[in-house]
Design a protein around this motif. Structure first.
Motif, PDB file in Angstrom:
ATOM      1  N   MET A  15       0.837  -1.200   0.000  1.00 30.66           N
ATOM      2  CA  MET A  15       0.000   0.000   0.000  1.00 30.66           C
ATOM      3  C   MET A  15       0.876   1.257   0.000  1.00 30.66           C
ATOM      4  SD  MET A  15      -2.980  -0.995  -0.404  1.00 30.66           S
ATOM      5  CE  MET A  15      -3.993   0.468  -0.336  1.00 30.66           C
ATOM      6  N   LEU A  16       1.987   1.169   0.714  1.00 31.32           N
ATOM      7  CA  LEU A  16       2.855   2.341   0.792  1.00 31.32           C
ATOM      8  C   LEU A  16       3.435   2.654  -0.586  1.00 31.32           C
ATOM      9  CD1 LEU A  16       4.609   1.715   4.243  1.00 31.32           C
ATOM     10  CD2 LEU A  16       2.400   2.779   3.726  1.00 31.32           C
ATOM     11  N   LYS A  17       3.774   1.591  -1.316  1.00 27.70           N
ATOM     12  CA  LYS A  17       4.329   1.773  -2.658  1.00 27.70           C
ATOM     13  C   LYS A  17       3.270   2.372  -3.588  1.00 27.70           C
ATOM     14  CE  LYS A  17       6.810  -0.868  -6.040  1.00 27.70           C
ATOM     15  NZ  LYS A  17       5.921  -1.728  -6.818  1.00 27.70           N
ATOM     16  N   LYS A  18       2.052   1.869  -3.486  1.00 33.22           N
ATOM     17  CA  LYS A  18       0.982   2.418  -4.322  1.00 33.22           C
ATOM     18  C   LYS A  18       0.714   3.877  -3.944  1.00 33.22           C
ATOM     19  CE  LYS A  18      -1.096  -1.993  -5.406  1.00 33.22           C
ATOM     20  NZ  LYS A  18      -2.265  -2.784  -5.736  1.00 33.22           N
ATOM     21  N   GLY A  19       0.750   4.149  -2.660  1.00 30.38           N
ATOM     22  CA  GLY A  19       0.543   5.519  -2.182  1.00 30.38           C
ATOM     23  C   GLY A  19       1.599   6.444  -2.771  1.00 30.38           C
ATOM     24  N   GLU A  20       2.832   5.960  -2.759  1.00 29.39           N
ATOM     25  CA  GLU A  20       3.965   6.696  -3.322  1.00 29.39           C
ATOM     26  C   GLU A  20       3.706   7.047  -4.793  1.00 29.39           C
ATOM     27  OE1 GLU A  20       7.607   8.264  -2.585  1.00 29.39           O
ATOM     28  OE2 GLU A  20       6.636   6.942  -1.125  1.00 29.39           O
ATOM     29  N   LEU A  51     -10.577  -0.934   4.951  1.00 28.84           N
ATOM     30  CA  LEU A  51     -10.355  -0.020   6.077  1.00 28.84           C
ATOM     31  C   LEU A  51      -8.856   0.082   6.386  1.00 28.84           C
ATOM     32  CD1 LEU A  51     -10.922   1.646   8.565  1.00 28.84           C
ATOM     33  CD2 LEU A  51     -11.972  -0.323   9.639  1.00 28.84           C
ATOM     34  N   ALA A  52      -8.189  -1.060   6.501  1.00 30.42           N
ATOM     35  CA  ALA A  52      -6.753  -1.039   6.786  1.00 30.42           C
ATOM     36  C   ALA A  52      -5.993  -0.383   5.635  1.00 30.42           C
ATOM     37  CB  ALA A  52      -6.245  -2.461   7.014  1.00 30.42           C
ATOM     38  N   GLY A  53      -6.378  -0.741   4.401  1.00 32.95           N
ATOM     39  CA  GLY A  53      -5.710  -0.154   3.228  1.00 32.95           C
ATOM     40  C   GLY A  53      -5.879   1.358   3.192  1.00 32.95           C
ATOM     41  N   SER A  54      -7.075   1.822   3.562  1.00 31.80           N
ATOM     42  CA  SER A  54      -7.338   3.267   3.554  1.00 31.80           C
ATOM     43  C   SER A  54      -6.454   3.981   4.571  1.00 31.80           C
ATOM     44  CB  SER A  54      -8.811   3.537   3.891  1.00 31.80           C
ATOM     45  OG  SER A  54      -9.638   3.018   2.886  1.00 31.80           O
ATOM     46  N   VAL A  55      -6.314   3.382   5.736  1.00 32.04           N
ATOM     47  CA  VAL A  55      -5.484   4.000   6.772  1.00 32.04           C
ATOM     48  C   VAL A  55      -4.025   4.056   6.319  1.00 32.04           C
ATOM     49  CG1 VAL A  55      -4.647   3.741   9.148  1.00 32.04           C
ATOM     50  CG2 VAL A  55      -7.079   3.393   8.630  1.00 32.04           C
ATOM     51  N   LEU A  56      -3.572   2.986   5.672  1.00 26.88           N
ATOM     52  CA  LEU A  56      -2.184   2.977   5.179  1.00 26.88           C
ATOM     53  C   LEU A  56      -1.959   4.060   4.124  1.00 26.88           C
ATOM     54  CD1 LEU A  56      -1.614  -0.887   5.016  1.00 26.88           C
ATOM     55  CD2 LEU A  56      -0.441   0.726   6.542  1.00 26.88           C
ATOM     56  N   LEU A  57      -2.958   4.265   3.262  1.00 26.45           N
ATOM     57  CA  LEU A  57      -2.826   5.321   2.251  1.00 26.45           C
ATOM     58  C   LEU A  57      -2.800   6.694   2.909  1.00 26.45           C
ATOM     59  CD1 LEU A  57      -5.041   4.836  -0.921  1.00 26.45           C
ATOM     60  CD2 LEU A  57      -2.591   4.471  -0.638  1.00 26.45           C
ATOM     61  N   LYS A  58      -3.661   6.844   3.863  1.00 21.78           N
ATOM     62  CA  LYS A  58      -3.762   8.112   4.593  1.00 21.78           C
ATOM     63  C   LYS A  58      -2.401   8.456   5.219  1.00 21.78           C
ATOM     64  CE  LYS A  58      -6.190  11.231   6.984  1.00 21.78           C
ATOM     65  NZ  LYS A  58      -6.947  12.306   6.363  1.00 21.78           N
TER      66      LYS A  58
END
Ligand code: SF4
Ligand code: SF4
Lengths: 216, 305
Positions: free
Chosen positions: B33-38, B62-69
């Motif tokens: 998720m962090l890589k996608k967020g990047e 929910l978990a993915g959303s928090v990681l993106l946030k």
């Protein structure tokens, strides 16, 4: 309206029977005869299969309507052969299995899967049209049940997967909401689809143990 | 402001929005998720986090959303009605808000038959339109479905999906109107390839004044290969990929390049259609391309509000 059944795989039936060596067979002259799952010829087929597998069939009967109370008397009439058996194999719908179990102390095993309560669309073709939800919505859905006929049981359909009248789940399944739409259009009542159907009360459905009612 | 999310600020200020999609991994690693967020941070205003998309089990939305946030990407948490009943949905929403999620997208959900647990029991306690209504009621009335009060603030920006390519066509705008009436602040559409049909749908939506009551973002799925184009044309229900697009992909020397070019052209076309307030670029497992597409379509840099 009939109860639609299909035969379980023979391996599963054998597994249920387990160590029971002697078996008494019961078919039903109503729904499972119509479905060719528990009429006389299916019962005789099963007899052969069990015997081929080394079981002994102490006797068999096809009761007129297995779910009826009269099944009790049929069992009494056959008491001798039933008594000799280690188990009863019921080639009836689940109503019949449960009725038999009420009236005998032998173990009763189902030979059939009870699929649904349906109606015959064309000779030999059965379809589920109602799942007895206890809170009927047919008044606003042009007489077509969205709970059983829509794969998602949607009340505000059709969903985004409806294409050329087919459900997203399979090209063999008509989209229930397309059917509803077409019928409402023919009735000149399409404007009814503008209304948001609110959340449903499922408490009348299968949510609180067996549903019972006493009719005065 | 209903939630004060970046997406809400962009749309409510009348800017042309860009949203993207980040599917969570089939596993436990936050790194995905962090890589996608990047990859998405500077090229979109918000990114959808899918909820067991196509009924394949993945990390929760929910978990993915928090990681993106945590990566400074404004998440749009998707919620499908297939997997959760009204209790579970409402409790997840409370948790998501507590963790800083502000955008929610209400979906029916693909049937479990398509996924990796086809023997599962589906829920569908409520449907997507009722879900929109539920969230709106939680936000505006501060009430649960049962009528009891929710403690604390309930900021939410509520989205829904629309498919102009599903049938019956005339009903598609009615369904959109129902979603708007239920409380959809924004709409993300199914992937657009047949622009003429989309334009017709938009015209009907504009005629009903729906573009004034909600923000419609046109869906764009960049195609990576000719095989993907054929697959989407032949097997994905509710997506309409014209033969012409398939042919272009088949004849391209560099398929990925061509896929990106087609996406850019589509964005340029839908941008001109009255009532379209943004694009939703769904580059499934190809997040890197979003930045290039957005740049070539003249959508970068994204405004900072
Ligand atoms: S809504 Fe459907 S399932 Fe319920 S009673 Fe009516 S027909 Fe039967
Ligand atoms: S395509 Fe039609 S029948 Fe199938 S889930 Fe959607 S609305 Fe229901």
């Amino acid at each position: 309206m009939i109860t639609i059944t299909e035969q379980k795989p023979i391996e599963e039936i054998m597994q249920s029977l387990g160590t029971a060596k002697k078996v008494y067979l019961v078919g039903c002259g109503t729904c499972s005869t119509i479905c060719h799952t528990g009429g006389k010829s299916e019962v005789l087929d099963m007899k052969e299969k069990l015997e081929a597998a080394g079981k002994k069939v102490t006797g068999w009967m096809v009761v007129p309507t297995a779910c009826d109370e009269l099944t009790k008397y049929a069992l009494e009439e056959q008491a001798g052969e039933v008594k000799k058996a280690d188990a009863i194999l019921a080639m009836t719908c689940a109503f019949g299995v449960q009725t038999l179990a009420m009236f005998t102390d032998k173990p009763v095993y189902p030979a059939l899967n009870t699929l649904f309560v349906g109606k015959e669309e064309a000779p030999g073709q059965f379809i589920e049209v109602c799942m007895q939800c206890g809170n009927c919505v047919l008044a606003t859905t042009a007489g077509i049940c969205p709970l059983v006929r829509c794969a998602k049981g949607l009340l505000n359909g059709p969903c985004g997967g409806s294409v050329e009248g087919k459900c997203e789940v399979s090209p063999d399944i008509p989209c229930a909401w397309q059917l509803i739409y077409d019928r409402l259009a023919a009735l000149g009542k399409l404007d009814e689809l503008e209304e948001i159907v609110p959340l449903r009360d499922w408490s009348t459905s299968r949510e609180g143990g067996p549903r019972r009612i006493t009719i005065e | 402001m209903k939630a004060g999310t970046n997406l809400e600020k962009i749309l409510e200020s009348g800017k042309f929005a860009v949203t993207a999609e980040a599917g969570p991994p089939k596993g436990t690693s936050p790194a995905v998720m962090l890589k996608k967020g990047e990859a998405l941070r500077n090229c979109c205003d918000a990114a959808n986090v899918t909820d067991n998309q196509t009924a394949i089990v993945r990390m929760s939305s929910l978990a993915g959303s928090v990681l993106l946030k945590q990566q400074n990407v404004d998440p749009v948490m998707q919620i499908v009605c297939r997997d959760r009943n009204r209790l579970a949905i409402q409790s997840d929403v409370l948790g998501a808000i507590a963790l800083g999620v502000g955008n929610f997208l209400c979906l029916s959900g693909d049937h479990q038959k398509f996924g990796n647990h086809p023997t599962a029991k589906s829920v569908f306690d409520i449907d997507s339109i009722q879900l929109i209504q539920t969230l709106k009621n939680m936000r505006d009335e501060k009430k649960f479905i049962c009528g009891e009060y929710i403690s604390g603030e309930v900021p939410m920006y509520i989205g829904a999906a629309a498919n102009p390519y599903a049938d019956p066509f005339e009903f598609r705008v009615t369904r959109l109107a129902k979603k708007v009436k239920a409380g959809a602040d924004f709409i993300q559409t199914q992937a657009v390839y047949d622009v003429a049909k989309f334009a017709k749908w938009m015209e009907m939506a504009v005629d009903r004044g729906l573009d004034k009551k909600t923000h419609i973002l046109a869906g764009v799925i960049p195609i990576r290969s000719a095989g993907m184009a054929r697959y989407m044309r032949d097997y994905v229900s509710g997506v309409s990929v014209p033969d012409e697009v398939v042919t272009r992909m088949e004849q391209a020397a560099n398929a990925k390049e061509e896929g990106a070019t087609i996406a850019v052209e589509l964005i340029e076309q839908v941008k001109e259609i009255p009532g379209v307030h943004g694009v939703h670029i769904m580059a499934v497992s190809w997040e890197d391309i979003v930045s290039e597409i957005a740049k070539r379509a003249g959508l970068l840099p994204r405004p900072i509000l």
